[in-house]
Scaffold this motif. Structure first.
Motif, short mmCIF file in Angstrom:
data_model
loop_
_atom_site.label_atom_id
_atom_site.label_comp_id
_atom_site.label_asym_id
_atom_site.label_seq_id
_atom_site.Cartn_x
_atom_site.Cartn_y
_atom_site.Cartn_z
N GLY A 148 1.46 -8.91 2.73
CA GLY A 148 0.93 -8.74 1.21
C GLY A 148 -0.72 -9.44 1.12
O GLY A 148 -1.02 -10.26 1.84
N PRO A 149 -1.14 -9.21 -0.13
CA PRO A 149 -0.57 -8.27 -1.09
C PRO A 149 -0.85 -6.51 -0.63
O PRO A 149 -1.65 -6.36 0.27
CB PRO A 149 -1.60 -8.36 -2.29
N LEU A 150 -0.27 -5.71 -1.34
CA LEU A 150 -0.15 -4.41 -0.85
C LEU A 150 -0.29 -3.41 -2.10
O LEU A 150 0.02 -3.75 -3.24
CB LEU A 150 1.34 -3.96 -0.32
N ASP A 151 -0.86 -2.32 -1.86
CA ASP A 151 -0.74 -1.14 -2.72
C ASP A 151 0.08 -0.13 -2.25
O ASP A 151 -0.09 0.60 -1.32
CB ASP A 151 -2.31 -0.65 -2.96
N ARG A 152 1.40 -0.36 -2.69
CA ARG A 152 2.40 0.74 -2.31
C ARG A 152 2.21 2.16 -2.77
O ARG A 152 2.67 3.01 -1.88
CB ARG A 152 3.71 0.15 -2.82
N THR A 153 1.53 2.23 -3.63
CA THR A 153 1.11 3.57 -4.40
C THR A 153 0.38 4.36 -3.20
O THR A 153 0.43 5.44 -2.81
CB THR A 153 0.60 3.65 -5.62
N GLU A 154 -0.83 3.49 -2.63
CA GLU A 154 -1.88 4.20 -1.73
C GLU A 154 -1.27 3.82 -0.47
O GLU A 154 -1.89 4.33 0.58
CB GLU A 154 -3.19 3.64 -1.90
N GLY A 155 -0.26 3.01 -0.01
CA GLY A 155 0.28 2.75 1.26
C GLY A 155 -0.86 1.84 1.91
O GLY A 155 -1.14 2.17 3.11
N ALA A 156 -1.22 0.71 1.45
CA ALA A 156 -2.46 0.08 2.04
C ALA A 156 -2.42 -1.40 1.51
O ALA A 156 -1.70 -1.87 0.59
CB ALA A 156 -3.92 0.69 1.34
N MET A 157 -2.43 -1.88 2.82
CA MET A 157 -2.84 -3.42 2.55
C MET A 157 -4.20 -3.86 1.70
O MET A 157 -5.21 -3.38 1.94
CB MET A 157 -3.12 -4.18 3.79
N ILE A 158 -4.11 -4.99 0.79
CA ILE A 158 -5.09 -5.13 0.24
C ILE A 158 -5.68 -6.73 0.07
O ILE A 158 -4.87 -7.54 -0.55
CB ILE A 158 -4.93 -4.83 -1.50
N GLY A 159 -6.67 -7.23 1.11
CA GLY A 159 -6.82 -8.32 1.13
C GLY A 159 -6.00 -9.38 1.71
O GLY A 159 -6.32 -10.63 1.68
N ALA A 160 -5.15 -8.88 2.64
CA ALA A 160 -4.34 -9.80 3.60
C ALA A 160 -5.40 -10.73 4.21
O ALA A 160 -6.03 -10.28 4.97
CB ALA A 160 -3.26 -9.21 4.22
N PRO A 161 -5.11 -11.87 4.64
CA PRO A 161 -5.97 -12.94 5.13
C PRO A 161 -6.43 -12.53 6.58
O PRO A 161 -7.50 -12.45 6.95
CB PRO A 161 -5.42 -14.21 4.90
#
Length: 403
Positions: A148-161
């Motif tokens: 994570g973090p994830l956007d589960r609605t869009e099914g995407a990773m968001i800024g994972a290092p």
């Protein structure tokens, strides 16, 4: 519409109970669920018609006609779990009982573009299914676990290092399109927590956390038998709990985050510095997971520098776990993920000792700390059970409350 949801919910609850308690009779299911015999009969008939449940004989007579017993048909449905980590991508195929039928581990994504990796994953899945001679009609879908973090609605990773260039990429939709499989998406720590439940490792515990340490650190949290997701399904980011209010700035925007002091990447960097000074003789490869395992092995062998590095990481992690336990009043903490493979015992002992001395409710109940039963495959197996769980009873893990 609501009526259909109730039917599906009842069916899921009954199937989950048969999975956990079978062989079991219809009468016993009615007693456990409080549902009417008519509802039980309808749901069981549907499950029998779908082949996911079998009638396997009769129980002992209690004076009348012997009751027909029901059991899960594990091979009737399979789940595929895919865990995308920094150093490795892991695949697991599991049946309805959680039994692993096959696994595969390949090198991580590196700097490759998301679509290149999606293509690789699709080919890997085809090869795994072919090697296992899987009937694809039995595969209910793919569970995808990612940091994570994830956007589960869009099914995407968001800024994972380790995956910053993946931010916003519609990973779930891309893999669903290329594989033709229904795809569930969650963070690796939550997937690991679900996997623990499915294999019966949390029996007797209604509130627990699975602390997952791979390239980063997260926690999957179960409260009163239900996975807690939070508002945006990004609960449990224990790696970004501040353990030093005057500490280092973290790329996440917080100050003094746990990952800056306890993560495998930090331990390996410290080990490299010690090796450069001639204080530590550990072969380092540049692959974080392998180098962290090497430091853990050196600690197991009694190397004082390795012991100090692992010990310091464990102490920081213990501080964050204490905060989590005090906030949520947990009964059990399970340590999962590849980082604990060689040095897990140090973390278990350090965290357990700290909780015994410093947890607020220690005089009322002890918090147990243990290693995951799933080892390095915790997130991948959890992802496989995630998609199976979604087909059983998506809103809860436990079908009945625990006394």
């Amino acid at each position: 519409m609501k009526q259909t949801h109730r039917r599906e919910s009842s069916r899921g609850k009954i199937l989950d109970l048969i999975r956990v308690s079978g062989p079991v009779s219809r009468v016993e299911l009615a007693d456990m669920t409080g549902l009417t015999q008519a509802t039980i009969s309808t749901a069981v008939r549907s499950l029998l018609n779908d082949g996911v449940v079998l009638e396997t004989g009769r129980g002992e007579s209690t004076g009348g006609k012997p009751r027909m017993l029901l059991e899960l048909n594990p091979a009737s449905r399979l789940g595929l779990g895919v865990h995308i980590g920094q150093d490795y991508i892991t695949y697991v195929v599991a049946d309805l009982s959680g039994r692993v039928l096959g696994r595969r581990r390949v090198s991580g994504p590196g700097d490759a573009s998301p679509m290149t990796v999606v293509s690789r994953i699709t080919d890997d899945i085809d090869r795994l299914f072919d090697a296992l001679a899987v009937d694809r009609e039995t595969v209910v879908g793919m569970g995808l676990a990612a940091p994570g973090p994830l956007d589960r609605t869009e099914g995407a990773m968001i800024g994972a290092p380790s995956f910053r260039h993946w931010t916003g990429f519609p990973l779930r939709r891309a893999l669903s399109t290329t594989t033709g499989l229904h795809c569930e998406f969650d963070n690796d720590a939550t997937a690991a927590a679900i996997g623990e439940y499915w294999l019966g490792a949390t029996e007797g515990y209604s509130s627990y956390a699975s602390v997952y340490m791979g390239s980063g650190i997260g926690a999957g949290i179960v409260m009163d038998g239900t996975i807690y997701q939070g508002v945006s399904s990004n609960v449990g980011e224990i790696g970004h709990v501040s353990v030093d209010a005057n500490g280092l700035p973290c790329p996440c925007g917080n100050i003094g985050c746990l990952e800056l002091y306890a993560s495998p990447q930090v331990v390996v960097a410290q080990a490299a510095e010690a090796a450069a000074r001639g204080e530590l003789n550990v072969p380092l490869t540049g692959v974080v997971s392998e180098d962290f395992a090497a430091v853990g092995t050196a600690a197991n062998d009694g190397d004082p520098v390795a012991l100090r590095l692992i010990g310091r990481s464990a102490e920081y992690l213990a501080s964050a776990v204490i905060s989590m336990v005090n906030l949520l009043d947990l009964q059990l903490v399970v340590l999962a993920g590849s980082a604990f493979a060689t040095a897990g015992s140090f973390y278990v002992d350090t965290i357990a000792s700290a909780l015994d001395k410093r947890a607020m409710a220690r005089a009322i109940h002890r918090v147990e700390v243990r290693m995951s039963v799933n080892g390095n495959d915790a997130a991948a197996l959890g992802a496989a059970t995630l998609v199976l769980q979604d087909r059983l009873s998506p809103r809860t893990l436990r079908s009945v409350s625990i006394a």
